[in-house]
Design a protein around this motif. Structure first.
Motif, PDB file in Angstrom:
ATOM      1  N   PRO A   4       0.799  -1.234   0.000  1.00 61.91           N
ATOM      2  CA  PRO A   4       0.000   0.000   0.000  1.00 61.91           C
ATOM      3  C   PRO A   4       0.824   1.273   0.000  1.00 61.91           C
ATOM      4  N   ASN A   5       1.899   1.333   0.806  1.00 63.73           N
ATOM      5  CA  ASN A   5       2.703   2.563   0.862  1.00 63.73           C
ATOM      6  C   ASN A   5       3.453   2.806  -0.453  1.00 63.73           C
ATOM      7  N   ILE A   6       3.880   1.728  -1.108  1.00 64.56           N
ATOM      8  CA  ILE A   6       4.584   1.863  -2.393  1.00 64.56           C
ATOM      9  C   ILE A   6       3.614   2.318  -3.478  1.00 64.56           C
ATOM     10  N   LYS A   7       2.452   1.699  -3.514  1.00 62.42           N
ATOM     11  CA  LYS A   7       1.428   2.091  -4.488  1.00 62.42           C
ATOM     12  C   LYS A   7       1.052   3.564  -4.306  1.00 62.42           C
ATOM     13  N   LYS A   8       0.877   3.965  -3.055  1.00 59.13           N
ATOM     14  CA  LYS A   8       0.487   5.347  -2.764  1.00 59.13           C
ATOM     15  C   LYS A   8       1.560   6.314  -3.237  1.00 59.13           C
ATOM     16  N   TYR A   9       2.829   5.994  -2.984  1.00 61.78           N
ATOM     17  CA  TYR A   9       3.925   6.883  -3.368  1.00 61.78           C
ATOM     18  C   TYR A   9       4.005   7.037  -4.888  1.00 61.78           C
ATOM     19  N   ILE A  10       3.966   5.913  -5.609  1.00 67.56           N
ATOM     20  CA  ILE A  10       4.085   5.963  -7.072  1.00 67.56           C
ATOM     21  C   ILE A  10       2.918   6.735  -7.680  1.00 67.56           C
ATOM     22  N   ARG A  11       1.719   6.465  -7.212  1.00 70.22           N
ATOM     23  CA  ARG A  11       0.546   7.157  -7.742  1.00 70.22           C
ATOM     24  C   ARG A  11       0.634   8.662  -7.466  1.00 70.22           C
ATOM     25  N   LEU A  12       1.178   9.020  -6.327  1.00 69.29           N
ATOM     26  CA  LEU A  12       1.340  10.436  -5.986  1.00 69.29           C
ATOM     27  C   LEU A  12       2.251  11.135  -7.003  1.00 69.29           C
ATOM     28  N   GLN A  13       3.327  10.451  -7.406  1.00 67.92           N
ATOM     29  CA  GLN A  13       4.255  11.048  -8.374  1.00 67.92           C
ATOM     30  C   GLN A  13       3.581  11.245  -9.736  1.00 67.92           C
ATOM     31  N   PHE A  14       2.785  10.269 -10.150  1.00 66.22           N
ATOM     32  CA  PHE A  14       2.045  10.415 -11.410  1.00 66.22           C
ATOM     33  C   PHE A  14       1.042  11.563 -11.311  1.00 66.22           C
ATOM     34  N   ASN A  15       0.371  11.653 -10.173  1.00 66.28           N
ATOM     35  CA  ASN A  15      -0.615  12.729  -9.992  1.00 66.28           C
ATOM     36  C   ASN A  15       0.033  14.107 -10.021  1.00 66.28           C
ATOM     37  N   LYS A  16       1.236  14.219  -9.458  1.00 67.62           N
ATOM     38  CA  LYS A  16       1.957  15.491  -9.470  1.00 67.62           C
ATOM     39  C   LYS A  16       2.257  15.927 -10.899  1.00 67.62           C
ATOM     40  N   ILE A  17       2.735  15.002 -11.720  1.00 70.42           N
ATOM     41  CA  ILE A  17       3.062  15.327 -13.112  1.00 70.42           C
ATOM     42  C   ILE A  17       1.797  15.671 -13.889  1.00 70.42           C
ATOM     43  N   GLN A  18       0.743  14.894 -13.640  1.00 70.34           N
ATOM     44  CA  GLN A  18      -0.521  15.144 -14.332  1.00 70.34           C
ATOM     45  C   GLN A  18      -1.054  16.533 -13.999  1.00 70.34           C
ATOM     46  N   SER A  19      -0.970  16.919 -12.737  1.00 68.23           N
ATOM     47  CA  SER A  19      -1.457  18.234 -12.311  1.00 68.23           C
ATOM     48  C   SER A  19      -0.576  19.362 -12.834  1.00 68.23           C
ATOM     49  N   LYS A  20       0.732  19.148 -12.791  1.00 68.19           N
ATOM     50  CA  LYS A  20       1.679  20.190 -13.208  1.00 68.19           C
ATOM     51  C   LYS A  20       1.472  20.580 -14.660  1.00 68.19           C
ATOM     52  N   TYR A  21       1.227  19.592 -15.525  1.00 64.24           N
ATOM     53  CA  TYR A  21       1.107  19.864 -16.956  1.00 64.24           C
ATOM     54  C   TYR A  21      -0.335  19.784 -17.460  1.00 64.24           C
ATOM     55  N   ASP A  22      -1.283  19.610 -16.532  1.00 63.95           N
ATOM     56  CA  ASP A  22      -2.707  19.547 -16.881  1.00 63.95           C
ATOM     57  C   ASP A  22      -2.950  18.500 -17.979  1.00 63.95           C
ATOM     58  N   LEU A  23      -2.550  17.280 -17.712  1.00 67.86           N
ATOM     59  CA  LEU A  23      -2.602  16.205 -18.707  1.00 67.86           C
ATOM     60  C   LEU A  23      -3.887  15.393 -18.637  1.00 67.86           C
ATOM     61  N   THR A  24      -4.318  14.915 -19.793  1.00 72.14           N
ATOM     62  CA  THR A  24      -5.399  13.922 -19.829  1.00 72.14           C
ATOM     63  C   THR A  24      -4.814  12.520 -19.900  1.00 72.14           C
ATOM     64  N   HIS A  25      -3.622  12.401 -20.508  1.00 71.04           N
ATOM     65  CA  HIS A  25      -2.928  11.116 -20.602  1.00 71.04           C
ATOM     66  C   HIS A  25      -1.452  11.324 -20.264  1.00 71.04           C
ATOM     67  N   LEU A  26      -0.849  10.323 -19.638  1.00 73.42           N
ATOM     68  CA  LEU A  26       0.563  10.398 -19.288  1.00 73.42           C
ATOM     69  C   LEU A  26       1.236   9.094 -19.726  1.00 73.42           C
ATOM     70  N   ILE A  27       2.324   9.215 -20.467  1.00 70.84           N
ATOM     71  CA  ILE A  27       3.052   8.038 -20.942  1.00 70.84           C
ATOM     72  C   ILE A  27       4.278   7.798 -20.073  1.00 70.84           C
ATOM     73  N   GLU A  28       4.462   6.566 -19.638  1.00 69.42           N
ATOM     74  CA  GLU A  28       5.649   6.154 -18.886  1.00 69.42           C
ATOM     75  C   GLU A  28       6.334   5.096 -19.739  1.00 69.42           C
ATOM     76  N   LYS A  29       7.616   5.326 -20.119  1.00 70.16           N
ATOM     77  CA  LYS A  29       8.245   4.436 -21.093  1.00 70.16           C
ATOM     78  C   LYS A  29       9.555   3.812 -20.608  1.00 70.16           C
TER      79      LYS A  29
END
Length: 224
Positions: A4-29
């Motif tokens: 749970p703590n790992i999932k929460k941390y990773i999702r938080l990082q994705f949410n930060k990027i999504q919010s910063k750039y106002d994204l509808t989709h985010l690609i992780e490669k």
């Protein structure tokens, strides 16, 4: 591993990027995620996957260059902004060691690069760099295929690199349809205007006959 703590941390990082750039989709490669699709799916169950396959010989030719690449400060700084502060000393030490190793390596390579499959470090002790690069490609393709086949079929799209660079507008349409993104033909043409097929088949000039002879036993089945 998806605690749970790992999932929460990773999702938080994705949410930060999504919010910063106002994204509808985010690609992780990150290519190493091909070895841990099920972990990623546990962390991001809403995610979709584009399974990009390329001729293994071209991949190996490219990988060998990355194994032997010199220190790239600008690349390090770009990556560093996504490393947790508490992990920074560990990753900085590892990165420095890998490139110091290159100075004394007979093959002029870093100690580690790219997806780390099980048994890779043992293989580095008694196999050539082209053979290890070949094994990396095989493990990534086979592991990803097996893991993706365990998911619902509408969660992933298989895409061949050679088809994409030869027919970028048509292949982009497949991707946008898969992701339910609306895009007109003019937008599609602009999006892929810089794509070229110049790197298809580069293995024919980048890899000599001796290397081809070494890697083919490792990749023949998967390549077929």
């Amino acid at each position: 591993m998806a605690k749970p703590n790992i999932k929460k941390y990773i999702r938080l990082q994705f949410n930060k990027i999504q919010s910063k750039y106002d994204l509808t989709h985010l690609i992780e490669k990150t290519c190493a995620n091909s070895l841990r699709v099920n972990f990623v799916d546990e962390v991001l169950p809403e995610g979709k996957y584009i399974f990009l396959i390329r001729d293994g010989r071209d991949v190996i030719a490219s990988a060998i260059k990355r194994w032997r690449a010199q220190l790239d400060i600008s690349y390090i700084l770009k990556k560093a902004q996504y490393v947790p502060i508490t992990d920074f000393p560990y990753y900085a030490t590892q990165y420095l060691f890998r490139h110091l190793y290159r100075m004394f390596s007979g093959e002029k390579r870093v100690s580690s690069w790219g997806p780390r499959f099980e048994g890779m470090f043992e293989m580095l002790q008694n196999k050539s760099l082209p053979e290890v690069s070949a094994a990396q490609w095989v493990h990534c393709v086979q592991k990803a295929r097996k893991s993706l086949n365990s998911l619902e079929s509408n969660k992933y799209l298989m895409l061949e690199y050679e088809n994409f660079v030869s027919n970028p507008v048509e292949e982009l349409q497949r991707i946008t349809d898969f992701l339910t993104i609306r895009i007109d033909s003019e937008q599609a043409a602009r999006a892929v205007s810089s794509i070229t097929d110049a790197n298809v088949g580069k293995w024919k000039t980048d890899l000599d006959g001796q290397i081809i002879e070494k890697i083919m036993p490792h990749i023949k089945h998967t390549l077929t």
